[in-house]
Design a protein around this motif. Structure first.
Motif, mmCIF file in Angstrom:
data_model
loop_
_atom_site.group_PDB
_atom_site.id
_atom_site.type_symbol
_atom_site.label_atom_id
_atom_site.label_comp_id
_atom_site.label_asym_id
_atom_site.label_seq_id
_atom_site.Cartn_x
_atom_site.Cartn_y
_atom_site.Cartn_z
ATOM 1 N N ILE A 319 0.836 -1.202 0.000
ATOM 2 C CA ILE A 319 0.000 0.000 0.000
ATOM 3 C C ILE A 319 0.871 1.252 0.000
ATOM 4 O O ILE A 319 0.554 2.251 -0.666
ATOM 5 C CB ILE A 319 -0.948 -0.012 1.209
ATOM 6 N N GLN A 320 1.981 1.215 0.724
ATOM 7 C CA GLN A 320 2.875 2.367 0.732
ATOM 8 C C GLN A 320 3.435 2.643 -0.659
ATOM 9 O O GLN A 320 3.522 3.801 -1.084
ATOM 10 C CB GLN A 320 4.025 2.123 1.715
ATOM 11 N N ALA A 321 3.803 1.587 -1.381
ATOM 12 C CA ALA A 321 4.299 1.765 -2.748
ATOM 13 C C ALA A 321 3.217 2.383 -3.639
ATOM 14 O O ALA A 321 3.504 3.261 -4.473
ATOM 15 C CB ALA A 321 4.758 0.431 -3.322
ATOM 16 N N TYR A 322 1.965 1.944 -3.471
ATOM 17 C CA TYR A 322 0.864 2.519 -4.241
ATOM 18 C C TYR A 322 0.656 3.991 -3.913
ATOM 19 O O TYR A 322 0.498 4.828 -4.815
ATOM 20 C CB TYR A 322 -0.413 1.722 -3.970
ATOM 21 N N LEU A 323 0.695 4.329 -2.622
ATOM 22 C CA LEU A 323 0.486 5.723 -2.224
ATOM 23 C C LEU A 323 1.608 6.620 -2.738
ATOM 24 O O LEU A 323 1.369 7.785 -3.086
ATOM 25 C CB LEU A 323 0.376 5.820 -0.697
ATOM 26 N N GLN A 324 2.823 6.092 -2.792
ATOM 27 C CA GLN A 324 3.929 6.884 -3.329
ATOM 28 C C GLN A 324 3.728 7.164 -4.811
ATOM 29 O O GLN A 324 4.098 8.232 -5.309
ATOM 30 C CB GLN A 324 5.245 6.154 -3.090
ATOM 31 N N PRO A 333 -6.879 12.513 -8.055
ATOM 32 C CA PRO A 333 -6.557 12.713 -6.631
ATOM 33 C C PRO A 333 -7.343 11.794 -5.704
ATOM 34 O O PRO A 333 -7.926 12.247 -4.722
ATOM 35 C CB PRO A 333 -6.932 14.179 -6.418
ATOM 36 N N LEU A 334 -7.377 10.510 -6.014
ATOM 37 C CA LEU A 334 -8.159 9.577 -5.217
ATOM 38 C C LEU A 334 -7.304 8.411 -4.751
ATOM 39 O O LEU A 334 -6.491 7.874 -5.521
ATOM 40 C CB LEU A 334 -9.345 9.024 -6.031
ATOM 41 N N VAL A 335 -7.481 8.028 -3.491
ATOM 42 C CA VAL A 335 -6.971 6.748 -3.016
ATOM 43 C C VAL A 335 -8.092 5.748 -3.263
ATOM 44 O O VAL A 335 -9.146 5.812 -2.632
ATOM 45 C CB VAL A 335 -6.607 6.800 -1.522
ATOM 46 N N ARG A 336 -7.895 4.849 -4.188
ATOM 47 C CA ARG A 336 -8.969 3.988 -4.653
ATOM 48 C C ARG A 336 -9.052 2.698 -3.844
ATOM 49 O O ARG A 336 -8.049 1.988 -3.671
ATOM 50 C CB ARG A 336 -8.794 3.678 -6.145
ATOM 51 N N ALA A 375 -1.342 11.361 0.656
ATOM 52 C CA ALA A 375 -1.777 10.176 1.383
ATOM 53 C C ALA A 375 -0.549 9.382 1.832
ATOM 54 O O ALA A 375 0.359 9.130 1.048
ATOM 55 C CB ALA A 375 -2.662 9.306 0.499
ATOM 56 N N VAL A 376 -0.531 9.003 3.106
ATOM 57 C CA VAL A 376 0.576 8.202 3.655
ATOM 58 C C VAL A 376 -0.015 7.012 4.405
ATOM 59 O O VAL A 376 -1.162 7.034 4.848
ATOM 60 C CB VAL A 376 1.470 9.039 4.589
ATOM 61 N N LEU A 377 0.785 5.991 4.552
ATOM 62 C CA LEU A 377 0.326 4.791 5.234
ATOM 63 C C LEU A 377 0.158 5.065 6.732
ATOM 64 O O LEU A 377 1.048 5.607 7.383
ATOM 65 C CB LEU A 377 1.330 3.659 5.043
ATOM 66 N N GLY A 378 -1.007 4.701 7.251
ATOM 67 C CA GLY A 378 -1.272 4.830 8.681
ATOM 68 C C GLY A 378 -1.169 3.504 9.370
ATOM 69 O O GLY A 378 -0.207 2.752 9.188
#
Length: 384
Positions: A319-324, A333-336, A375-378
């Motif tokens: 998920i972090q790689a996707y957000l980057q 501008p969407l986290v899908r 967006a960053v990983l929580g």
């Protein structure tokens, strides 16, 4: 590289020697070992070597072919090529963060106090050293927080929370030290591919007269920058905001932000003392982080035993790689939700999943990331 020009094709030692021997009259012995063959063979070898160097010279003369795909290699020829357009390679950046000292109340921890992570004799991992950038005094509870910066710049200076535990400098009255949060914004010397990308951005998308492209070019000249978003008319006419990311696509550190501010508009009064033209007031700031928290139930494969912690890490990395990838992507501008679900199914040891929630939302709803946000990983919570 594109096809070689004709004059550099068919230039092996054997091909050159055969062409040379073809020029010798047929009534003269030119078999291998003859006087003619022995005289021409060394010449053919030297000419073939010259052709190889000519090919290499041609390769190094263009930015696209001079750039290396290897992260730990830096092409001197690429540096020379980009310098012709005023673009220089960004240097390594030391990470920064905070540590908390504990000990006797009233103890002063001076500026320049060294702390470090412990070295590991088994793995051979060296200690990572940090130095405090401001003096602090322990409060009545015997605690004080101090800003630190890595002694050696580079990505390796980004360390997880809780690993800085060693006092390299002796300070009487201090009993322990730790970092409650990871250190961030450390970056290696810019890679060839990153430098090539900035080179193309400048020559293909000319920044001029203080347009958005030029503000992005100016900000990207600062070491440690990994992304820039320009917001014109931020607080009305004559104002420009620059939101900044580090190379990990997280909010840029205070040091990086200040370096960009000093580079572009140090006085922040529209006087044009930096690179920005006179008139606009430019404000550099870190991007606002939007944490993406994930909760999911998984079904594990039986062929490859694994722990939930291992699965949690794989999910977090994916998920972090996707957000980057989508950081500062204003076109989408969407986290899908579907992309996060795809990350789960791409992990071989996950057979299936259920009850996937993103930021507590059980519906398959996307999360919109606003201007200046990243967006960053929580938190990632995994159960069965």
């Amino acid at each position: 590289m594109a096809d070689l020009p004709q004059y550099l094709q068919e230039q092996t030692e054997e091909e050159i020697l055969n062409r040379m021997l073809d020029k010798v009259p047929s009534d003269i012995d030119k078999s291998e070992g003859s006087f003619i063959w022995d005289a021409q063979a060394p010449v053919a070898f030297m000419l073939s070597e010259a052709a190889i160097w000519a090919q290499e010279l041609l390769r190094r003369g263009f930015a696209s072919t001079a750039a290396s795909d290897t992260d730990n290699f830096r092409s001197a020829e690429l540096d020379l090529r980009t310098a012709e357009h005023g673009i220089t390679r960004r240097v390594a950046v030391a990470s920064s963060g905070r540590v908390v000292f504990a000990g006797k109340p009233g103890t002063k921890v001076p500026l320049g106090t060294f702390v470090a992570t412990p070295a590991d004799d088994v793995s051979g991992e060296l200690a990572v050293e940090f130095v405090t950038t401001k003096a602090v005094v322990l409060d009545e509870n015997g605690a004080a927080s101090a800003a630190i910066r890595a002694v050696t710049p580079g990505k390796n200076s980004n360390v997880p929370a809780g690993v800085i535990q060693v006092m390299f400098s002796s300070v009487s009255g201090i009993t322990s030290v730790t970092n409650p949060e990871p250190t961030r914004s450390g970056a290696d010397t810019e890679t060839d591919q990153s430098l090539l990308e900035r080179f193309y951005a400048k020559v293909r998308s000319q920044g001029t007269s203080g347009n958005k492209a030029q503000y992005m070019q100016w900000a990207n000249e600062i070491a440690g920058i990994g992304g820039v978003e320009v917001v014109p008319l931020w607080k009305g006419p004559g104002t420009v905001a620059l939101y900044l990311l580090d190379t990990d696509k997280r909010a840029a550190s205070a040091e990086i932000v200040e370096a960009v501010q000093q580079h572009i508009d140090p006085t922040r009064d529209g006087q044009g003392e930096g690179l920005a033209p006179a008139g606009p007031i430019v404000t550099a700031m870190p991007a606002e982080e939007v944490a993406i928290d994930i909760t999911v139930k998984v079904q594990r494969t039986q062929e490859k035993p694994s722990t939930l912690e291992e699965i949690r890490k794989l999910i977090g990395d994916g998920i972090q790689a996707y957000l980057q990838q989508i950081a500062f992507n204003r076109k989408d501008p969407l986290v899908r939700y579907t992309r996060i679900a795809a990350v789960l199914l791409d992990i071989p040891i996950i057979v299936d999943y259920s009850d996937l929630t993103v930021n507590g939302n059980t519906a398959q709803q996307n999360i919109e990331i606003g201007s200046g946000e990243v967006a960053v990983l929580g938190m990632v919570s995994v159960s069965e």
